[in-house]
Design an enzyme around this catalytic site. Structure first.
Site, PDB file in Angstrom:
ATOM      1  N   GLU B  74       0.295  -1.466  -0.250  1.00 34.85           N
ATOM      2  CA  GLU B  74       0.045   0.050  -0.156  1.00 34.85           C
ATOM      3  C   GLU B  74       0.585   1.586   0.338  1.00 34.85           C
ATOM      4  OE1 GLU B  74      -0.550  -2.685   2.222  1.00 34.85           O
ATOM      5  OE2 GLU B  74      -2.790  -3.510   1.383  1.00 34.85           O
ATOM      6  N   HIS B 141      -9.993  -6.479   9.659  1.00 29.94           N
ATOM      7  CA  HIS B 141     -10.899  -6.177   8.183  1.00 29.94           C
ATOM      8  C   HIS B 141     -12.593  -5.260   8.446  1.00 29.94           C
ATOM      9  CE1 HIS B 141      -8.970  -9.836   6.197  1.00 29.94           C
ATOM     10  NE2 HIS B 141      -9.181  -9.503   5.104  1.00 29.94           N
TER      11      HIS B 141
END
Lengths: 348, 341
Positions: B74, B141
């Protein structure tokens, strides 16, 4: 030391020497300014490394209309910044944190931008700049432009996650960029051997599927030749490459660092490989320049730095309230309500 | 681009209702069609169409130069997006789950957020992705990430609660000259209750403007994201069972915060409850409370209260996660306490 002029004409050979002299004269002027109390923050010398930045930047396409190659320099690659059109006066303004400088006192030293001239100033965590240059050069590839990018960073930055992530992305996307590893053997006080197990940073290239080569960073013509070859490959579609500049940081990390962790004999050894002395001797020996021409270049470098610095000294610092501007392009940042003539928190 | 528009991206054009996820897809698709400089970067967004299928069929329509599958890194691809933005492109980065934005924290806070201030000019960059709990996603998540970035001047943070807002706010974010973190609550992505027919024109919703979801007179709830819907449920209960009239403000944009909308409502109702799904300590309720203290202290007729998730990692098991998350009953209880104060 390179015997060939690598196709460079007399003027270009002199321009290389001028860039070396300007780099050194600018830093020597900075040391003087610092002693006089004009410099905000540190002075980070690149003594012994000047040829790396100068030779590399000289191999790129330098333009002023936003169509040339893109450079990300470092504090020890100011010679590249100057070759790309970074003005000496802006350099001194930045070091002195003047309001007239390109960042209006928000950022330090060589940390400034000019996308038309083709340079992007670094942020202090240098590994980040590999990611940034990957994206800049990705845009060149996506648009089919024949531009390439060059990013400098120290051997220490090679240990960061950002370096890995940026390089891996660039390699996969075939971003047309050259990574310039400034292997000056020291990351502040940490020797390269404590930053990496490899003996040359070029060993890291194959791990990313890219070509890499190492060059004597004290030899400006050898650097120019290596980078020009790399640039041709990158521009012709090969994608990312790496060039390692091997040399030695002959001063401390900045002026506050006495460098007492370095063997003085090692420094003396590298003094004999001073890039300006070596190139000057070569210019004379090959009769690419006369003594008088070289003296004129040296004097001109000295004078330009003196004039630029003296002009910058007289310029104002930014006004404190300018600190609130430009945080966003379109949202204003309030001034502290306690600074108002009639302090009132409901006006915060 | 002469290719046919995929059928599932034509629902608004055909007058059919869309989910919030479909609204987001439409926003991306329309912006990419309108402006060639808009392109996408992210993990598995190409052939696979994204973990939640937000970019389904985008690769075949726009090609691999505009829909770029990235390495799993990322920081690397967010930094690359910033470099591309310097060169005049308008990247939209998808973080597969916003929990994974942390490797990009360095480049976002040190580089991207400071770019305009440092003199590098505009940084038109959107970093978007799914957030939020309730899906039994566990600690990695399910997070809300707004407060990791709220403290960073130079960023904007957007967090829509409806399909209409999601589309209009995302378009505004893509057109903004500043970096925007755009949070999409995955529990709202396909929520049937959120399906709505959207205007079929090219509408945008300006950043920095809150929305009054529901007018009321007895107390104000300031909230955003999924909690807007739980707050509305709570308000309906309070109205029918207690006769309490609740005003609800949906922030829509967290940074910059629409302080005027909050203060104006508090001056009207004189009581404030802040509801957020994010954890408690250092949540946005603290910032809102101090601003109301600065601007409307004299108007308050009770303490400023908050309903939030508990200060813990997001747990996996349903019973734990339900206990962890703020529920409608919590909002009802807090509002009752405040109404009676």
């Amino acid at each position: 030391m390179s015997d060939s002029a690598f196709g460079l004409g007399r003027t270009e050979l002199h321009d290389l020497y001028r860039a070396l002299c300007v780099t050194r004269a600018a830093e020597e002027r900075l040391e003087l300014l610092q002693k006089q109390g004009h410099v905000t923050g540190g002075v980070y010398r690149c003594l012994g490394q000047e040829a790396g930045a100068v030779g590399a930047a000289f191999a790129l396409r330098r333009r002023t209309d936003g169509t040339g190659d893109m450079l990300c320099h470092t504090i020890r690659a100011a010679g590249a910044l100057f070759l790309f059109g970074g003005e000496l006066i802006d350099y001194f303004r930045q070091y002195m944190a003047k309001g007239t400088g390109p960042t209006r006192g928000r950022e330090a030293n060589v940390h400034w931008f000019d996308f038309d001239k083709g340079f992007v100033g670094p942020v202090s965590p240098l590994g980040t700049m590999i990611e940034i240059m990957a994206g800049m050069t990705l845009s060149f590839r996506l648009r089919g432009e024949e531009r390439i990018g060059m990013v400098f960073y120290g051997d220490g930055a090679s240990s960061t996650g950002a370096w890995h992530e940026g390089l891996n992305f660039a390699a996969v996307q075939r971003c047309p960029m050259i990574l310039m590893v400034e292997n000056n053997q020291w990351a502040f006080s940490t020797p390269t051997s404590k930053n990496t197990r490899v003996s040359s940073f070029t060993e890291k290239g194959p791990g990313y599927g890219i070509g890499a080569e190492s060059v004597d960073g004290t030899d400006v013509l050898a650097v120019f030749d290596a980078v020009r070859r790399a640039a041709n490959l990158v521009r012709s579609g090969e994608g990312t490459r790496m060039v390692e500049l091997k040399y030695f940081r002959r001063r401390g990390h900045a002026q506050h660092d006495p460098q007492d962790y370095v063997d003085p004999a090692e420094i003396r050894k590298w003094e004999k490989k001073d890039p300006l002395d070596l190139y000057r001797a070569r210019l004379l020996e090959k009769e690419w320049a006369s003594e008088a021409e070289l003296v004129a270049i040296e004097q001109d470098a000295f004078d330009s730095c003196r004039v630029a610095a003296e002009e910058a000294i007289g310029e104002p610092y930014p006004d404190g309230p300018d600190a609130v501007t430009d945080v966003y392009t379109d949202v204003s940042t309030p001034h502290p309500w306690t600074r108002a003539d009639s302090p009132d928190p409901t006006l915060a | 681009m002469d290719r046919e528009i995929p059928e599932h991206l034509l629902k608004t054009k055909n007058g059919e209702p869309v989910t919030m996820l479909e609204a987001i897809s439409e926003a991306l698709f329309e912006e990419m069609t309108r402006d060639d400089s808009v392109f996408l970067l992210g993990e598995d967004i190409g052939v696979y169409g994204g973990a939640f299928k937000v970019t389904r069929d985008f690769l075949t329509h726009f090609g691999e130069n505009r829909v770029i599958d990235t390495p799993i890194a990322e920081g690397g691809f967010t930094g690359a997006a910033a470099g591309a933005a310097h060169m005049g492109l308008r990247p939209v980065v998808e973080i597969q789950f916003m929990d994974f934005i942390s490797p990009a924290y360095d480049v976002i806070t040190n580089y991207i957020a400071t770019s305009n201030y440092r003199g590098a000019g505009p940084m038109p960059l959107v970093i978007r992705g799914p957030v939020g709990g309730g899906n039994r996603g566990g600690p990695f998540h399910s997070q809300n990430v707004e407060m990791a970035f709220f403290h960073t001047p130079g960023l904007k943070i957007v967090y829509p609660s409806t399909a209409k807002d999601a589309k209009g706010l995302l378009k505004a974010s893509i057109r903004d000259e500043n970096p925007v973190i755009f949070e999409e609550h995955k529990g709202l992505y396909r929520a049937p209750a959120l399906r709505e027919v959207l205007p079929d024109d090219d509408y945008v919703i300006p950043l920095g403007k809150a929305r009054t979801v529901r007018e009321g007179t007895d107390l104000t709830i300031v909230t955003y994201g999924a909690m807007v819907h739980k707050s509305v449920e709570a308000a309906e209960t309070l109205e029918s069972e207690d006769g309490v009239s609740v005003e609800i403000i949906d922030l829509r944009t967290l940074l910059p915060l629409d302080e005027d909308a909050i203060v104006e409502s508090v001056k009207k109702t004189n009581k404030l409850l802040v509801v957020h799904e994010d954890t408690r300590t250092g949540g946005i309720a603290g910032e809102i409370a101090i601003r109301v203290s600065e601007k409307a202290f004299e108007w308050l007729d009770g303490p400023i209260l908050r309903v939030t998730a508990i200060d813990a990692p997001v747990p996996y098991s349903g019973s734990l996660e339900d206990y962890f998350l703020p529920q409608t009953g919590d909002v009802v209880n807090a509002a009752r306490y405040l109404a009676a104060y």
